[in-house]
Structures are given as structure tokens and as C-alpha cells.
Design an enzyme around this catalytic site. Structure first.
Site, mmCIF file in Angstrom:
data_model
loop_
_atom_site.group_PDB
_atom_site.id
_atom_site.type_symbol
_atom_site.label_atom_id
_atom_site.label_comp_id
_atom_site.label_asym_id
_atom_site.label_seq_id
_atom_site.Cartn_x
_atom_site.Cartn_y
_atom_site.Cartn_z
ATOM 1 N N LYS A 96 0.861 -1.191 0.000
ATOM 2 C CA LYS A 96 0.000 0.000 0.000
ATOM 3 C C LYS A 96 0.890 1.232 0.000
ATOM 4 O O LYS A 96 2.048 1.182 0.406
ATOM 5 C CB LYS A 96 -0.875 0.013 1.268
ATOM 6 C CG LYS A 96 -2.137 0.812 1.123
ATOM 7 C CD LYS A 96 -3.213 0.052 0.370
ATOM 8 C CE LYS A 96 -4.477 0.838 0.227
ATOM 9 N NZ LYS A 96 -5.594 0.023 -0.273
HETATM 10 P P1 NAD Z 1 -13.683 7.435 -2.407
HETATM 11 O O1 NAD Z 1 -12.674 8.462 -2.083
HETATM 12 O O2 NAD Z 1 -14.192 7.337 -3.796
HETATM 13 O O3 NAD Z 1 -14.964 7.567 -1.442
HETATM 14 C C1 NAD Z 1 -14.889 7.691 -0.053
HETATM 15 C C2 NAD Z 1 -16.268 8.156 0.424
HETATM 16 O O4 NAD Z 1 -16.309 8.146 1.846
HETATM 17 C C3 NAD Z 1 -16.618 9.583 0.002
HETATM 18 O O5 NAD Z 1 -17.978 9.637 -0.354
HETATM 19 C C4 NAD Z 1 -16.388 10.388 1.286
HETATM 20 O O6 NAD Z 1 -17.168 11.569 1.336
HETATM 21 C C5 NAD Z 1 -16.866 9.377 2.298
HETATM 22 N N1 NAD Z 1 -16.406 9.639 3.659
HETATM 23 C C6 NAD Z 1 -15.194 10.042 4.093
HETATM 24 N N2 NAD Z 1 -15.202 10.181 5.424
HETATM 25 C C7 NAD Z 1 -16.465 9.851 5.838
HETATM 26 C C8 NAD Z 1 -17.101 9.791 7.095
HETATM 27 N N3 NAD Z 1 -16.444 10.083 8.206
HETATM 28 N N4 NAD Z 1 -18.396 9.408 7.133
HETATM 29 C C9 NAD Z 1 -19.065 9.108 6.007
HETATM 30 N N5 NAD Z 1 -18.520 9.138 4.795
HETATM 31 C C10 NAD Z 1 -17.227 9.507 4.720
HETATM 32 O O7 NAD Z 1 -13.012 6.064 -1.932
HETATM 33 P P2 NAD Z 1 -13.398 4.581 -2.363
HETATM 34 O O8 NAD Z 1 -12.495 4.162 -3.454
HETATM 35 O O9 NAD Z 1 -14.875 4.470 -2.512
HETATM 36 O O10 NAD Z 1 -12.921 3.794 -1.056
HETATM 37 C C11 NAD Z 1 -13.741 3.668 0.104
HETATM 38 C C12 NAD Z 1 -13.220 2.523 0.945
HETATM 39 O O11 NAD Z 1 -13.230 1.329 0.177
HETATM 40 C C13 NAD Z 1 -11.779 2.679 1.442
HETATM 41 O O12 NAD Z 1 -11.649 2.076 2.702
HETATM 42 C C14 NAD Z 1 -10.987 1.904 0.435
HETATM 43 O O13 NAD Z 1 -9.733 1.472 0.948
HETATM 44 C C15 NAD Z 1 -11.935 0.762 0.183
HETATM 45 N N6 NAD Z 1 -11.691 0.057 -1.069
HETATM 46 C C16 NAD Z 1 -11.867 0.688 -2.269
HETATM 47 C C17 NAD Z 1 -11.583 0.002 -3.436
HETATM 48 C C18 NAD Z 1 -11.793 0.621 -4.789
HETATM 49 O O14 NAD Z 1 -11.556 -0.073 -5.776
HETATM 50 N N7 NAD Z 1 -12.272 1.840 -4.888
HETATM 51 C C19 NAD Z 1 -11.117 -1.325 -3.378
HETATM 52 C C20 NAD Z 1 -10.991 -1.948 -2.143
HETATM 53 C C21 NAD Z 1 -11.261 -1.232 -0.999
#
Ligand code: NAD
Length: 407
Positions: A96
Site C-alpha cells: 500500500k
Molecule cells: P472514495 O474516495 O471514492 O470515497 C470515499 C467516500 O467516503 C466519500 O464519499 C467520502 O465523502 C466518504 N467519507 C469520508 N469520510 C467519511 C465519514 N467520516 N463518514 C461518512 N462518509 C465519509 O473512496 P473509495 O475508493 O470508494 O474507497 C472507500 C473505501 O473502500 C476505502 O476504505 C478503500 O480502501 C476501500 N476500497 C476501495 C476500493 C476501490 O476499488 N475503490 C477497493 C478496495 C477497498
């Protein structure tokens, strides 16, 4: 969640698996921890790239831009990537990266500069056979495009397989954008089948409305689930009659937050405590802890984010009979499709969307059934679905270490 917390979880698992000291030492060891200070227009930003275990193949893991990024967080995320890639049987290890920055305070040009400088600082340890980044919180396809471009300029040759989640024209793949959500949707459907619950009779609350949360909301809405609450960093919306997700997505894209949907606002704290069948955590780590776990009323939790439930939080949920479908299983869809993208890049071929969908489905189904069956077999008051997933993943890593002569 801190790495100390992970160590606690490992203590439980090592007892269950009867691991030797050498095996525990291997699981706690990091192959590479690199920290740099990146300078952009007179400002400095701390940045990391960390590889946990690479016995199964090159490191694989996203790059996060967030003001709270820390070495401890990146270590935890790299550890989970090792387990995740192992659980879904990919030829990858876990890694990461991240930059401690609030991207909302930067212009697009500054984000591009920072992304390129990140690569200039870390390019020696990256590559399709070394360590392969992808998007994560607040990084996207375009940022992956800048990073690939910078890497190839430095190396003086093409190597699209050094990064995944990039634009299609640069060797990206069409399925990557919503792959994590597709994987989560597959797992949730398989799980609810086991619970004898149909989509039409299932209420869902989603915390986080970014890439993962928004896409899964769309998929579940189309299948007839009733999405009664959603939130983002600005706040949430609750409607027990069900939210119109198409309208919500339009509003989020146009106005930047879900809170402009209607006056039915709810705080993020209260959203986590709503009466619902499924609570999907799709924002950040440490959302359900020992402080609020007692107030959670969901029947099932799907961890689309990494590490949203702490080990203390999970113990309380377990006592309450709330089943947590663990992150390393629920959100593995993204890395499975990243694997397809990496294979495409290496062989100079482009798999059809249908073929990649089949790979995604097959790998998610296999990982779910193996995990659920072990969970059912071993079920006690304290044995969780996470324990089952960890055991399966750790076994494969240790087999690889043994095959290398390290045990
Ligand atoms: P992103 O940046 O697209 O979205 C994150 C979302 O969370 C946003 O809507 C933001 O406003 C919201 N957020 C932030 N703090 C918050 C809070 N305190 N309360 C409520 N909402 C809050 O990110 P993403 O890619 O959707 O990733 C989200 C999670 O999923 C992370 O933990 C990431 O590691 C995990 N993840 C993502 C992927 C991927 O392919 N995108 C893959 C595996 C894991």
C-alpha cells in the site's frame, strides 16, 4: 485500525491455527517500508510505499491521498492486501502507499504534480514484477494515468502493468471503475441467500458514497433492495421509504454531497445506528469501535471499506449476534479486476468484459463458499467470518513461504 490491533487479531488466529513462532514472525514482518518527503511548490508532504509480504507474487495495493494517512495506517492496509490477494487466489503479495495531503485543498495541476513527484521518489521499488499500485481513497483513474506516464518517462520504455486502475487508452480495463462494488454485491447476494433473505425484503444503509459506496448503491437499488440511508463526509440522508438512488447519484455528482437530496438529514453517527438489515461500510477505517458497537442495530455488516470495524468493536457485535462480512472478502473485487488488467498488459491482449466478469464471479464465489463453509464448520461464540477468511488466506501465504524454504 492500528497495526497493534492487527497483532491482537493475529494472536487469536495463531491460537486457532496453532502457528509456530517462526510463522507468526513471518506474518508480522514487512518486506519494505519506505518513507519520503515530497516537495511541491515549496510545501512538503509525507509519503509512503510499504510492501508487507510478497511470497505469492509482486506487491499489490492502492495509493491513498488523505490528510490522516500515517505509516501505521499504510502498514495495516498493506497487511490486509496480503491476506486479500491470498484469499482470492491471486499471484500477488500485499502492499500500500499514500500521501498525507488533503487533495480538496489542491488544484488539479497541483494534484498532477504531486502524483508525478510520488513516482519520481518511489519508481525504483515499483514495477509489474515488483510492486503494483492502484487507486484508493481520493485517488482515481486520471491520477493512475499521470503516475504511469511519469514512470514510463523515467524508465524510457512502456510498462503499463506497473499500475492498475488507469485510463482505458493507457491499458486500463473497462470493468475496474466499479469492480469493488460488483464484488461486494456478489458477496452480499451469496450471503443473503444463505440467510434466506430476498433483495425486496432487505433494507440497506450505506456509509460512504464514493467509488465503492455509490456504485454498490446503484447495483443494489437496481436489484430491488431498499436503500434507506446513505452518507458521505458532509453528512447523511435517511428515508425509511427508500431513497431514489438514481436521483441521489445525480445530486452527488452535480452538488458534491448526498446532503442536498432532501431535508431528511441524519448525522454519520446516527446513520451507523439505524435499524436496518444490512449496514455497508464504504468510507474509512475505525467506524465501528468499542464506543458505538453496542448501539449498532443492523443484522449484518458488509465491509466494503478496509478496516471499518475494530477488533474490540467486532467482539461486541459478535456478542450481539451481528455478522460481519469481512473486508478482505467483501472488497476483493477491485483487486481481482486489477489482476485481469495486469495480465492484459503483460501479454498485450485485451480480455472481453464478459470474460473478466466471469473471472470476477468465479473468484468471488469460490472465496465466499470456502470462507462461509469454514465459518459454519467452526462456528462458536467467538469464531467469526473474519477468522475463517484469515485462516484460509494465511494458510496459502505460509505454504508459499514453506515452498521458498523460509519455514
Ligand atoms: P472514495 O474516495 O471514492 O470515497 C470515499 C467516500 O467516503 C466519500 O464519499 C467520502 O465523502 C466518504 N467519507 C469520508 N469520510 C467519511 C465519514 N467520516 N463518514 C461518512 N462518509 C465519509 O473512496 P473509495 O475508493 O470508494 O474507497 C472507500 C473505501 O473502500 C476505502 O476504505 C478503500 O480502501 C476501500 N476500497 C476501495 C476500493 C476501490 O476499488 N475503490 C477497493 C478496495 C477497498
Amino acid at each position: 485500525m492500528t497495526f497493534e490491533d492487527i497483532k491482537k487479531r493475529l494472536e487469536k488466529i495463531s491460537k486457532l491455527m496453532n502457528l509456530s513462532e517462526k510463522e507468526i514472525e513471518i506474518l508480522l514482518k514487512f518486506k519494505r517500508i519506505i518513507k519520503k518527503e515530497l516537495e511541491v511548490d515549496g510545501k512538503t508532504y509525507e509519503a509512503w510505499r510499504i510492501v508487507h509480504n510478497d511470497s505469492l507474487g509482486p506487491g499489490k495495493g492502492g495509493i491513498r491521498f488523505h490528510p490522516k494517512v500515517s505509516e501505521d495506517e499504510i502498514k495495516s492496509l498493506a497487511f490486509w492486501m496480503s491476506l486479500k490477494t491470498s484469499l482470492v487466489e491471486l499471484p500477488f503479495g500485499g502492499s500500500k502507499g499514500g500521501i498525507r495531503v488533503d487533495p480538496k485543498e489542491l488544484t488539479e495541476k497541483e494534484i498532477e504534480k504531486l502524483s508525478r513527484i510520488y513516482i519520481r521518489n518511489f519508481h525504483e521499488v515499483l514495477g509489474q514484477d515488483k510492486d503494483i499500485p492502484a487507486p484508493d481513497v481520493y485517488t482515481n483513474q486520471q491520477i493512475m494515468g499521470f503516475m504511469l506516464d511519469e514512470f514510463e518517462k523515467m524508465e524510457g520504455r512502456h510498462e503499463p502493468g506497473m499500475i492498475t486502475g488507469k485510463p482505458f487508452e493507457l491499458g486500463g480495463c473497462l470493468l475496474r471503475e466499479d469492480a469493488t462494488s460488483r464484488g461486494g454485491e456478489i458477496i452480499l447476494n451469496l450471503f443473503l441467500e444463505r440467510m434466506n433473505k430476498k433483495p425486496e425484503e432487505t433494507r440497506v444503509v450505506i456509509q460512504g458514497f464514493g467509488n465503492a459506496g455509490m456504485n454498490v448503491a446503484k447495483m443494489l437499488y437496481e436489484q430491488g433492495y431498499s436503500i434507506i440511508g446513505v452518507s458521505d463526509s458532509k453528512g447523511g440522508i435517511y428515508d425509511e421509504e427508500g431513497i431514489d438512488i438514481e436521483k441521489m447519484i445525480k445530486i452527488k455528482k452535480e452538488k458534491g454531497s448526498v446532503i442536498y437530496y432532501s431535508n431528511a438529514k441524519i448525522s454519520n453517527k446516527d446513520l451507523l445506528e439505524l435499524e436496518t438489515d444490512v449496514l455497508i461500510l464504504a468510507a474509512l477505517e475505525n467506524q465501528i469501535t468499542e464506543k458505538n458497537a453496542n448501539d449498532v442495530k443492523a443484522k449484518y455488516i458488509l465491509e466494503l471499506a478496509n478496516g471499518p470495524v475494530t477488533s474490540e468493536g467486532e467482539e461486541i457485535l459478535q456478542k450481539k449476534g451481528i455478522i460481519v462480512i469481512p473486508d478482505i472478502l467483501a472488497n476483493a473485487g477491485g483487486v481481482i479486476v486489477s489482476y485481469c488488467e495486469w495480465v492484459n498488459n503483460r501479454v498485450g491482449h485485451i480480455f472481453s468484459k464478459k470474460f473478466m466478469e466471469e473471472i470476477l464471479k468465479e473468484k468471488m464465489h469460490k472465496a465466499f463458499h470456502k470462507t462461509y463453509e469454514l465459518y459454519e464448520e467452526q462456528k462458536t461464540e467467538t469464531f467469526t467470518m473474519r477468522d475463517a477468511a484469515y485462516i484460509i488466506a494465511i494458510k496459502r501465504i505460509l505454504k508459499a513461504e514453506k515452498a521458498r524454504g523460509n519455514i
